[in-house]
Scaffold this active site. Structure first.
Site, PDB file in Angstrom:
ATOM      1  N   GLU A   1      41.805  48.766  36.460  1.00 54.04           N
ATOM      2  CA  GLU A   1      43.025  48.391  35.738  1.00 54.04           C
ATOM      3  C   GLU A   1      42.855  48.707  34.256  1.00 54.04           C
ATOM      4  O   GLU A   1      41.850  48.336  33.655  1.00 54.04           O
ATOM      5  CB  GLU A   1      43.333  46.890  35.862  1.00 54.04           C
ATOM      6  CG  GLU A   1      44.196  46.486  37.012  1.00 54.04           C
ATOM      7  CD  GLU A   1      44.755  45.076  36.839  1.00 54.04           C
ATOM      8  OE1 GLU A   1      45.126  44.716  35.689  1.00 54.04           O
ATOM      9  OE2 GLU A   1      44.823  44.336  37.833  1.00 54.04           O
TER      10      GLU A   1
ATOM     11  N   GLU B   1      41.471  39.119  39.825  1.00 56.85           N
ATOM     12  CA  GLU B   1      41.077  38.501  38.554  1.00 56.85           C
ATOM     13  C   GLU B   1      40.740  37.013  38.628  1.00 56.85           C
ATOM     14  O   GLU B   1      40.538  36.377  37.593  1.00 56.85           O
ATOM     15  CB  GLU B   1      42.146  38.736  37.468  1.00 56.85           C
ATOM     16  CG  GLU B   1      42.329  40.212  37.143  1.00 56.85           C
ATOM     17  CD  GLU B   1      43.292  40.477  35.988  1.00 56.85           C
ATOM     18  OE1 GLU B   1      43.992  39.531  35.563  1.00 56.85           O
ATOM     19  OE2 GLU B   1      43.358  41.627  35.519  1.00 56.85           O
TER      20      GLU B   1
END
Length: 896
Positions: free
Chosen positions: A557, A461
């Protein structure tokens, strides 16, 4: 390789051998540090939290407010000491190395009072040539650890820093520690939104002495590569020899691949060269025709044959050898051009694979406990047994133990491997890059032979965090982008290409894959669903409605929280009142900002919690939270699977991966996990066995009330028998369906097949659910089956609720455990018969203090009687299980 290799392990005994000698230094050490009046006997490998708990100096840090109460432990400096004996034969070797497989994290190492080295990275192997510091007889080894908390703060406050590197501290709700991104240790050691802050310190892996005259084998990296034009494999083998110090290395390398009935070998003489470094890499290769090996497949697609490859080094006076296991498979990440965007999927042995799995966080927040093989095996078996074929090892944790990856190889669990960088900006000065470079090279060489590792990702991320200004970097964007490229592209990607040239790599997750590379490694929209992988979380919208979710190429995710089981909570608190969403205890355990209220709101959007004054409010909150989570992840996962191999009119879809967040837990708390810290499966993990089933039938309601029914197959080929779909419509107060409609099904391994479309209002009205759709969808629901020509059920039942259950007048079912029968003589296997008089929702069996797993749980009960199999972790009896086993359901009178 001849069997004459002489490897000697000795602790305090004297044994002579002219060959390589290794002496283990694990076992009993002493510990000094704050609050200890005298040296404390502890075990190595170990860590400061587990060592102090084992000796009753520290209370159980996982109970109550143990995380807050033990902050001082991570802030302290600690010293591990060992007295050990060295015999003359060991010192006779040219080199005697002290090897630490893992030091956490900042340490100074002394032999007999003399400094021999330092450490600054939890993720590397440290080797120190200490021959000149040793003496025959007793020796003193001291490992002096400096607090990583203190060192991280010092690094952050260095006046030479050109600018602040955020985030300096985690969100206050994490109850965490600042500056995790400054140090190379498990980032989650300083807290996360699912875990506590335990700033660990210790000798967390093996430590030993190694005496040799020529060289030892540090690593063997073996990677089979298939020829594009023939059925031939070339196994590329790189052997890394350690000479202990700069100087010439000479000897013979022999590589042998054991193929079962026969073997294949190749040898090479290593010529000594002047000015040679202490590490030498030797490349060899073996050619193997395809008929001599079997292919390695992901779980659900085939077997996982593994072959031993042994490399031996014979020097002038000694030998060493190392064995790795290889699997023959091809894995590529396919990113082909579509009308819009690029595809993103894994192709194994030329077959597209739909990735089904979860994100694995550290096996334990205390690193040394994460090496426990029983815990690892339970976790990996639990993943395999619910049809997962991929796990993502997430970048804020650790590169897991060798045993973890060995089991991944054996179970066919493909690994998406992050490097350990997550949710932060990171330094890119020379010292930091040099530190990371050693880490990357070590981990690539250590793990590079595992056939299960399919992709390496630079970070978790961080591309999105930079582009979307999570940490206020926009004012200095160019500088942070330059640092980002230095770390993940110039350093990590280049090391990957050099050591493992045939592996797949992305700079970040999520990313746009090749499109991110084209946009100079930081895309304008890193979460673009037309490229790469996406992460998606939404705690405000309807989590049981497919319209809430994106239609990406790959979802790596997504998740929702739930509470662990009551029995698990009793390992963390003695009071059920602590589990109320507004309690101080639960607020301390809930590290996701506003998470407890979000959970209540999401539950009440679908169901209806009893009033907070109800005597069973806490039990209902725990149980309802698991229903909410399981149904939400089920809905989202089946949504992704229904877009396998197909696109919408605007180019979205061809979804080929669903990895939910998260598989496991590191403490008892409200988190996203499917398996709680005590090893109990939540309802989510039981549901995963159904929504990840290789063959699936699923229904989805469009915004215009059209029911689309899809049949999905994850396999290499279609079954050679006739398959049909069956749709039932049930009214809530009857076990007899109002209608049963059959549809022919032609399965396709590459595409989710649209079985039929049904106008939902018309379908419900036609069977008497109600002329008004708003009322009809409250009275009835849809139920789906896949059958063979003999009406045998091929997959678990599936369902679709056209209305939120909070708006439905559900009957109060009479659900009972009718019988429990032992099915083996050892006391591990039992059949449980569960009955009901009307449709019962989310029937939950709980064995409480008898740990084990059920064949199904949290299910819809639409038959008068259902038999569920129970497997106990430890032997028990029918009588004991009868005393413990309870059953509940959504309309249990206990919640009314």
């Amino acid at each position: 390789m001849a069997a004459s290799v002489c490897v000697v392990l000795f602790v305090l005994s004297a044994t002579f051998c002219s060959a390589l000698q290794r002496q283990s230094l694990t076992g009993e050490w002493t510990l000094e540090g704050p609050g200890l009046e005298a040296p404390l006997s502890v075990t190595v490998p170990g860590g400061i939290f587990s060592n102090l708990m084992d000796r009753d100096v520290l209370d159980n840090v996982f109970f109550g407010s143990g995380d807050a109460d033990s902050v001082w432990v991570g802030e302290g400096d600690w010293t591990y000491n060992l007295t050990f004996t060295v015999v003359e034969e060991l010192l006779a070797h040219r080199v005697v190395s002290l090897v630490f497989e893992g030091l956490d994290t900042f340490a100074t190492i002394l032999i007999n009072g003399n400094e021999v080295g330092t450490s600054e990275n939890m993720f590397v192997r440290y080797t120190y040539n200490i021959k000149d510091q040793l003496q025959v007889g007793e020796n003193e080894l001291s490992v002096q650890f400096t607090s990583a908390v203190t060192r991280a703060a010092e690094l952050a406050e260095d006046p030479n820093n050109p600018y602040v590197i955020p985030p300096e501290c985690p969100d206050p709700s994490y109850n965490g520690i600042c500056h995790a991104n400054r140090v190379r240790k498990m980032q989650a050691s300083f807290s996360w939104d699912w875990g506590p802050a335990f700033a660990s310190t210790g000798i967390w892996k093996d430590v030993y002495l190694e005496g040799f005259d020529n060289a030892v084998i540090d690593y063997v990296v073996a990677t089979p590569v298939k020829d594009a034009d023939s059925d031939t494999w070339t196994v590329f083998i790189t052997t890394y020899l350690d000479g202990g110090e700069p100087g010439p290395i000479a000897g013979t390398i022999t590589t042998t691949l054991d193929l079962g009935d026969d073997s294949e070998s190749v040898s090479m003489y290593v010529e000594p060269t002047p000015n040679q470094d202490f590490e030498v890499s030797i490349g060899l290769s073996l050619n193997i025709t395809g008929d001599r090996v079997e292919l390695w497949w992901p779980n659900g697609y085939g077997a996982q044959p593994l072959y031993n490859l042994t490399v031996g080094f014979v020097g002038e006076t000694e030998e060493d050898e190392k064995t790795v296991r290889v699997g023959f498979r091809t894995i590529e990440v396919v990113q082909d051009e579509l009308e819009q965007g690029l595809s993103f999927y894994f192709k194994v042995n030329d077959h597209p694979i739909f990735a089904k799995g979860s994100n694995e966080i550290p096996v334990n927040i205390l690193p040394e406990k994460g090496l426990d093989q029983a815990s690892i095996k339970f976790l990996m078996q639990s993943a395999r047994d619910v049809h997962m074929n991929m796990l993502r090892v997430w970048g804020g944790g650790v590169y897991e133990s060798d045993y973890f990856y060995d089991l991944a190889d054996e179970y066919g669990l493909i690994i998406w491997q992050d490097f350990m960088f997550a949710c932060a900006m990171y330094p890119a000065d020379d010292a930091f890059l040099s530190n990371v470079g050693g880490e990357v090279r070590h981990q690539l060489k250590r793990l590079g032979s595992h056939p299960s590792i399919a992709l390496w990702s630079g970070n978790n991320e961080n591309e999105g965090a930079l582009r979307d200004n999570w940490y206020g970097t926009s004012d200095n964007f160019d500088a942070f982008k330059q640092d980002y490229i230095k770390l993940y592209v110039d350093l990590i990607q280049s090391e990957v290409a050099q050591i493992l040239p045939n592996v797949n790599f992305v700079t970040s997750s999520p990313s746009n894959g090749l499109e991110t590379d084209q946009e100079d490694h930081v895309a304008q929209w890193p979460g673009n669903p037309l490229y790469g992988d996406v992460h998606f979380y939404d705690y405000q919208s309807d989590s049981w409605n497919v319209g809430t979710f994106p239609i990406p190429r790959f979802s790596s995710e997504y998740g929702y929280q739930s509470m662990p089981c009551i029995e698990s909570w009793y390992t963390a608190t003695e009071s059920l009142d602590d589990l109320r969403p507004d309690s101080d205890f639960l607020n301390a355990r809930q590290h996701h900002p506003d998470g407890n209220q979000q959970n209540v709101d999401l539950i009440n959007l679908q169901l209806q919690l009893p009033d907070s004054s109800h005597e069973n409010y806490v039990k209902a909150f725990v149980y309802f939270s698991q229903i909410l989570q399981a149904q939400a992840i089920k809905t989202q996962t089946e949504h992704y699977r229904s877009f396998k191999g197909r696109l919408t009119d605007d180019g979205h879809g061809n979804t080929m991966g669903a990895l939910y967040w998260q598989l496991n837990d590191v403490w008892v708390a409200p988190t996203w996990s499917g398996i709680d810290f005590t090893g109990r499966w939540k309802m989510l993990h039981y549901q995963a066995r159904e929504f990840f089933n290789p063959m699936l039938i699923t229904g989805r309601l469009t915004n215009d009330d059209v029911l689309e029914i899809y049949a999905i197959l994850d396999a290499l080929e279609v079954p050679d028998f006739t398959i049909k779909a069956l749709m039932h419509i049930y009214v809530w107060d009857s076990l007899e369906p109002l209608v049963a409609i059959e549809y022919p099904v032609t399965l396709d391994p590459l595409t989710a097949v649209l079985v039929t479309t049904v106008d939902a209002p018309t379908a419900l009205a036609s069977v008497g659910c109600g002329d008004n759709y708003e009322e009809a969808k409250k009275n009835c629901f849809f139920h789906f089956h896949l059958l063979d020509e003999n009406n045998n059920h091929l997959v678990p039942f599936n369902h679709l609720f056209p209305e939120k259950l909070r708006n439905v007048a559900l009957p109060s079912a009479n659900v009972q455990i009718e019988s429990i029968t032992a099915t083996d003589e050892e006391g591990y296997e039992f059949d449980v018969v569960v009955t009901t008089d009307v449709v019962a929702l989310f029937v939950w069996l709980d064995s409480h203090r008898i740990m084990g797993t059920f064949s199904a749980n949290g299910f819809l009960h639409v038959l008068p009687s259902r038999t569920v199999h129970f497997t106990a972790n430890e032997a028990t009896t029918v009588e004991a299980l009868t005393a413990e086993l309870t059953v509940t359901h959504l309309r249990d009178p206990a919640y009314l």
